[in-house]
Structure formats: structure tokens, C-alpha cells
Scaffold this motif. Structure first.
Motif, mmCIF file in Angstrom:
data_model
loop_
_atom_site.group_PDB
_atom_site.id
_atom_site.type_symbol
_atom_site.label_atom_id
_atom_site.label_comp_id
_atom_site.label_asym_id
_atom_site.label_seq_id
_atom_site.Cartn_x
_atom_site.Cartn_y
_atom_site.Cartn_z
ATOM 1 N N SER A 1 0.998 4.116 -2.932
ATOM 2 C CA SER A 1 0.726 5.519 -2.576
ATOM 3 C C SER A 1 1.886 6.428 -2.985
ATOM 4 O O SER A 1 1.676 7.505 -3.576
ATOM 5 C CB SER A 1 0.490 5.619 -1.062
ATOM 6 O OG SER A 1 0.426 6.961 -0.647
ATOM 7 N N THR A 2 3.095 5.991 -2.688
ATOM 8 C CA THR A 2 4.265 6.823 -2.986
ATOM 9 C C THR A 2 4.454 6.975 -4.496
ATOM 10 O O THR A 2 4.799 8.067 -4.989
ATOM 11 C CB THR A 2 5.524 6.205 -2.361
ATOM 12 O OG1 THR A 2 5.292 6.002 -0.966
ATOM 13 C CG2 THR A 2 6.726 7.122 -2.527
ATOM 14 N N LYS A 3 4.227 5.904 -5.257
ATOM 15 C CA LYS A 3 4.357 5.987 -6.718
ATOM 16 C C LYS A 3 3.291 6.886 -7.345
ATOM 17 O O LYS A 3 3.495 7.420 -8.446
ATOM 18 C CB LYS A 3 4.282 4.590 -7.322
ATOM 19 C CG LYS A 3 5.576 3.791 -7.153
ATOM 20 C CD LYS A 3 5.528 2.490 -7.936
ATOM 21 C CE LYS A 3 6.882 1.788 -7.904
ATOM 22 N NZ LYS A 3 6.848 0.519 -8.667
ATOM 23 N N SER A 4 2.171 7.030 -6.625
ATOM 24 C CA SER A 4 1.116 7.895 -7.170
ATOM 25 C C SER A 4 1.409 9.380 -6.910
ATOM 26 O O SER A 4 0.643 10.245 -7.333
ATOM 27 C CB SER A 4 -0.235 7.525 -6.550
ATOM 28 O OG SER A 4 -0.249 7.839 -5.170
ATOM 29 N N GLY A 5 2.509 9.654 -6.199
ATOM 30 C CA GLY A 5 2.921 11.043 -5.979
ATOM 31 C C GLY A 5 2.792 11.512 -4.549
ATOM 32 O O GLY A 5 3.215 12.630 -4.213
ATOM 33 N N ALA A 6 2.207 10.699 -3.655
ATOM 34 C CA ALA A 6 2.000 11.112 -2.259
ATOM 35 C C ALA A 6 3.253 10.855 -1.420
ATOM 36 O O ALA A 6 4.166 10.131 -1.831
ATOM 37 C CB ALA A 6 0.816 10.349 -1.671
ATOM 38 N N TRP A 7 3.295 11.508 -0.255
ATOM 39 C CA TRP A 7 4.345 11.228 0.732
ATOM 40 C C TRP A 7 3.632 11.104 2.088
ATOM 41 O O TRP A 7 3.682 11.974 2.944
ATOM 42 C CB TRP A 7 5.372 12.342 0.744
ATOM 43 C CG TRP A 7 6.578 12.025 1.591
ATOM 44 C CD1 TRP A 7 6.831 12.444 2.850
ATOM 45 C CD2 TRP A 7 7.674 11.197 1.237
ATOM 46 N NE1 TRP A 7 8.008 11.944 3.320
ATOM 47 C CE2 TRP A 7 8.560 11.170 2.330
ATOM 48 C CE3 TRP A 7 8.005 10.476 0.082
ATOM 49 C CZ2 TRP A 7 9.755 10.453 2.324
ATOM 50 C CZ3 TRP A 7 9.193 9.777 0.069
ATOM 51 C CH2 TRP A 7 10.062 9.757 1.183
ATOM 52 N N ASP A 8 2.936 9.969 2.233
ATOM 53 C CA ASP A 8 2.013 9.777 3.351
ATOM 54 C C ASP A 8 2.584 8.763 4.332
ATOM 55 O O ASP A 8 2.462 7.558 4.142
ATOM 56 C CB ASP A 8 0.656 9.300 2.812
ATOM 57 C CG ASP A 8 -0.387 9.158 3.900
ATOM 58 O OD1 ASP A 8 -0.079 9.453 5.069
ATOM 59 O OD2 ASP A 8 -1.507 8.736 3.574
ATOM 60 N N LYS A 9 3.223 9.229 5.393
ATOM 61 C CA LYS A 9 3.810 8.318 6.374
ATOM 62 C C LYS A 9 2.797 7.881 7.435
ATOM 63 O O LYS A 9 2.837 6.751 7.932
ATOM 64 C CB LYS A 9 5.016 8.985 7.044
ATOM 65 C CG LYS A 9 6.143 9.328 6.069
ATOM 66 C CD LYS A 9 7.244 10.102 6.731
ATOM 67 C CE LYS A 9 8.003 9.246 7.721
ATOM 68 N NZ LYS A 9 9.190 9.965 8.262
ATOM 69 N N SER B 1 -0.381 7.177 7.297
ATOM 70 C CA SER B 1 -1.355 6.129 6.924
ATOM 71 C C SER B 1 -0.767 4.734 6.933
ATOM 72 O O SER B 1 -1.502 3.742 6.871
ATOM 73 C CB SER B 1 -1.935 6.429 5.533
ATOM 74 O OG SER B 1 -2.632 7.648 5.521
ATOM 75 N N GLN C 1 0.831 -1.209 0.000
ATOM 76 C CA GLN C 1 0.000 0.000 0.000
ATOM 77 C C GLN C 1 0.869 1.265 0.000
ATOM 78 O O GLN C 1 0.572 2.240 -0.713
ATOM 79 C CB GLN C 1 -0.911 -0.009 1.239
ATOM 80 C CG GLN C 1 -1.880 -1.193 1.287
ATOM 81 C CD GLN C 1 -1.333 -2.390 2.044
ATOM 82 O OE1 GLN C 1 -0.117 -2.636 2.041
ATOM 83 N NE2 GLN C 1 -2.224 -3.158 2.668
#
Length: 452
Positions: free
Chosen positions: A55-63, A65, A51
Motif C-alpha cells: 500500500s505504501t509503495k503504491s503511494g498511500a499513507w494508510d495507517k 487499515s 499489505q
């Protein structure tokens, strides 16, 4: 039939066995690959790696979650402690996890040194933070992980199945994941493959892979080589190491083989001598007890059935044919037999024992009479009185019929009592020759048998 892998649930084993068709697989070739894939999926569940990657490949930087959980100090419950399950336990121990396991065929004393505690299934479900499946698919394991089982697990529990599809009830799993009954799951195997269900592709807390357990370059080489070597063993007249419908002992083929030959010869002799298969009993001496008794039993039955049936019987088909015809027997282990390498067979009117010798199979006792004769060829068995002249008369009749005596063994219970005479012949006597021998005064019964 050769399966370059472990699973044989797509092969009709019963039908193949009845036709005498050997089934082999490669149960060890993909052990490490399946084990490592299991560990990989456990790590993915614990740290939410797929997951986070997406998420990271889609452009997010969400730690926030993707906060995971550590395995150290947690409890792993392993269902099925065979080759793969044991390797998984070894690796999870290195993560400092507490290992509990359920396997009805494994005793606690066998795994105590490995740091594994054997428990009942309900206790495993209740205590485990990670539950991983390593069992075959059969009537006992089908839908083993259903809603009833899932509700016994912790709400924080993670479930992994890299064994066979159908062991985890997919409908119940989806409900458990969506309602918070368990935390997450990872499946490498499915009821139907390729995967047809789109609803299994949707949950974020379910990781799925396309049956990759054995998909490593090393595993593919190992299973191919294993199957090829077993096929060569089969055509060389040896026992394949991984026969699925004929039990064998890995590494013990050389020691087992002479016992199979002896058992088959005892069975063949018994069916020709005895008038009944009632009260059938197989007897195993000290050395045979340490081998695979199912294999020896198959050899006994092959010898018996080959003499009385008009169909071909081999070591694969002997057991299912015997069961189908309601032939019953008892197994008796006797470590106090006269010879440690002894086998025996009994019916309502016969007791016959043999042993493995340097020169091949030898009979050493028949109906209580001691004897010592190498088994094979034409053998004339006489029950007679212990009086002078009988053996001479038999020899004269055989000589007149141009039948040569190769060897002879005579035993008696006491002087002037009953005697047993076994005569090995180079040629098969004609019926009229046997009838003439039977008329000799003092001979109560006569049997001519042939053992290949």
C-alpha cells in the motif's frame, strides 16, 4: 540417494529399501532457517507487513487499515515438536507467548522445563491465537488442516504452514478465509510446486512465499555439508547420521557398530545351525537396550536371511524382505543377562548367545551350555555324550584329513551327561570327513558352519 534437505516424500522409500538402497537427508541443516521463516510469517500476519508495504509503495499513507495485534500474552499452538517446532517454541517464548503443543511422540515431562504444555489436537485448535505446522507429510497428516479442523479454531486465529504442502487443505483454507472462519494464514508450501493456483494469490488475508523455508545462504551450506559427510561415512563403512530407511543413533556409531557385527554373526550362525525359524526371538542385554534396537534387529535379520536367500541382503533391505516373506519374531529385553554387552537369538530348536568383547564377537552360550569362543571362520559344532575318547577320535579324523584345529571349547551339563563341543578349524573339512566324524559312537549331531 541423498536429499540435501528434509523432505523425502518424492522418494519411494519402500521400493528403495527392498532393493537395499540407502536414503539420506539433511534434517538439521535448515532447522534455523525454517524456524526463522516461520517467525517472520507470524510477524507478517500479526502486523500486516506485506499489505502495508504494498500500500505504501503504491503511494498511500494508510495507517488505519493495517492495525495489527501483539503476540505478547497470546497463545501459540505448535503442531509437531521436532527440531524446527522446538526452535519455534523457544523463539515465541521470548515474545512472551503461552506455548501449547501437540505431538504424539513427545511426553509432557520432556518439555515442562521449556514452558510448553502438551495438549490434544482439538484443544490446541480451540485455544490458539496462532497455529503453526511442523510435521512430515504422511497418511496421518495429509489434509490434517481441513474444514473440520479450521472450524474449531478462533475466528481471530492466524495459521502458518512452513512444513509440507498437502497438510493444509487449500480449498478448505480459501473458504475459511473468505467466510471469516479464521482471520488469516501464511503458506510457504503448496500441494503442487511451483504454485499453479491463481486463486491462492488473490486473498488479502493470505500471505504466500515460494517455499523459502530453507532458502538462506547458511542453510544451503549446512545441508550440502551434512549430505556430503554422510556420503563419506557410507563409503567408509560407517553408519550415516541421517539415514532415513535405516535407523541409527547420532554420535553412537562407534558403540553401535560392534553390536551390529555381533547380531549379524548370531543371525548367520542360527540360520546354519537351526532347522527352523519358528518361535524366532531376538534378545538384547543391558548395553544393547540403550542403543538403537531397530538397527540391531536389522543386523540379526541380515545374518539370518543372507544364509537362506539367493538374493543380496543388507542392513537396509533386511527388515522389508523379512516382512515381505512373513518372517515373524519377538524382541526381548533382558537387563539381567550374564554379560551387559550380550545379544541372543532363539528359534524352536536353538538358543545362542554372544557378547561384544575386546577382541571381537564371542559366543558364550549355546543351548544352555556355557562356552567361550571367538566367532568367525569354520566352526564344527558337536552334540555328544560326555565320555572318554570322543574328542581324541575327532582330532584323529581331522588330522588324517589334514584339517588343522585352531581352538576348541568343550562344555557339559554334568559328568557323564551331555556335552557341547565347538571346534574352530583352519580349513573346511570335506563331506566324507564330516560323515566319518558323525559315525563316532556318542555323537548325536554335527553341524559345520562358516561365519565371515
Amino acid at each position: 540417494i541423498a536429499r540435501a534437505g528434509v523432505g523425502i516424500d518424492n522418494i519411494d522409500i519402500e521400493a528403495a529399501s527392498e532393493k537395499g538402497i540407502l536414503i539420506i537427508n539433511a534434517p538439521s541443516g535448515n532447522t534455523i532457517a525454517a524456524c526463522e521463516h516461520t517467525i517472520a510469517l507470524i510477524m507478517c500476519l500479526a502486523r500486516k507487513i506485506p499489505q502495508a508495504n504494498q500500500s505504501t509503495k503504491s503511494g498511500a499513507w494508510d495507517k488505519k487499515s493495517f492495525i495489527g495485534t501483539e503476540l505478547a500474552g497470546k497463545t501459540a499452538g505448535i503442531i509437531g515438536l521436532g527440531k524446527i517446532g522446538a526452535e519455534v517454541a523457544k523463539r515465541l517464548t521470548s515474545f512472551e507467548m503461552n506455548i501449547i503443543a501437540y505431538d504424539p511422540f513427545v511426553k509432557q515431562e520432556d518439555v515442562t522445563d521449556l514452558g510448553i504444555k502438551m495438549v490434544q489436537l482439538d484443544e490446541l485448535f480451540e485455544k490458539s491465537d496462532v497455529v503453526t505446522m511442523h510435521v512430515p507429510k504422511n497418511k496421518h497428516t495429509l489434509n490434517m488442516l481441513n474444514m473440520e479442523a479450521l472450524k474449531k479454531m478462533k475466528k481471530t486465529a492466524m495459521l502458518v504452514n512452513c512444513s509440507r504442502g498437502g497438510i493444509v487443505n487449500e480449498d478448505d483454507l480459501l473458504k475459511a478465509l473468505s467466510s471469516g472462519i479464521i482471520n488469516s494464514a501464511a503458506l510457504d508450501v503448496f500441494d503442487k510446486e511451483p504454485l499453479e493456483r491463481d486463486d491462492l494469490r488473490k486473498p488479502d488475508n493470505l500471505i504466500i512465499t515460494p517455499h523459502l523455508g530453507a532458502s538462506t545462504l547458511e542453510a544451503q551450506d549446512k545441508v550440502a555439508l551434512s549430505v556430503a559427510e554422510d556420503i563419506l561415512r557410507f563409503f567408509d563403512g560407517e553408519i550415516p547420521e541421517s539415514a532415513c530407511n535405516f535407523s541409527s543413533v547420532k554420535g553412537a556409531e562407534g558403540e553401535l557398530k560392534p553390536f551390529l557385527h555381533l547380531a549379524e554373526k548370531l543371525g548367520s550362525a542360527a540360520s546354519q545351525i537351526s532347522g527352523s525359524l519358528d518361535n524366532l526371538k531376538f534378545i538384547y542385554g543391558e548395553r544393547a537396550m540403550k542403543l538403537n534396537l531397530n538397527a540391531v534387529k536389522s543386523a540379526f535379520l541380515k545374518g539370518l536371511l543372507s544364509q537362506i536367500l539367493d538374493e543380496k541382503v543388507n542392513l537396509i533391505s533386511a527388515l522389508p524382505i523379512a516382512r515381505k516373506r512373513n518372517i515373524l519374531w519377538d524382541d526381548f529385553e533382558n537387563p539381567k543377562e550374564k554379560f551387559v554387552d550380550a545379544l541372543g537369538i532363539e528359534t524352536a530348536d536353538l538358543s545362542l548367545k554372544g557378547r561384544v568383547a575386546a577382541d571381537g564377537a564371542r559366543f558364550f552360550e549355546c543351548n544352555g551350555f556355557e562356552c567361550d569362543i571367538k566367532v568367525g571362520g569354520n566352526e564344527l559344532i558337536l552334540s555328544n555324550e560326555d565320555i572318554p575318547g570322543i574328542i581324541g577320535k575327532v582330532g584323529t579324523i581331522l588330522g588324517n584329513a589334514n584339517v588343522n584345529i585352531a581352538s576348541m571349547d568343550v562344555a557339559r551339563n554334568k559328568k557323564g551327561g551331555r556335552a557341547l563341543t565347538i571346534i574352530k578349524l583352519d580349513e573346511k573339512p570335506l563331506p566324507e570327513t564330516l560323515a566319518e566324524i558323525e559315525k563316532i559312537k556318542g555323537i548325536s549331531s554335527i553341524k559345520l558352519i562358516f561365519i565371515a
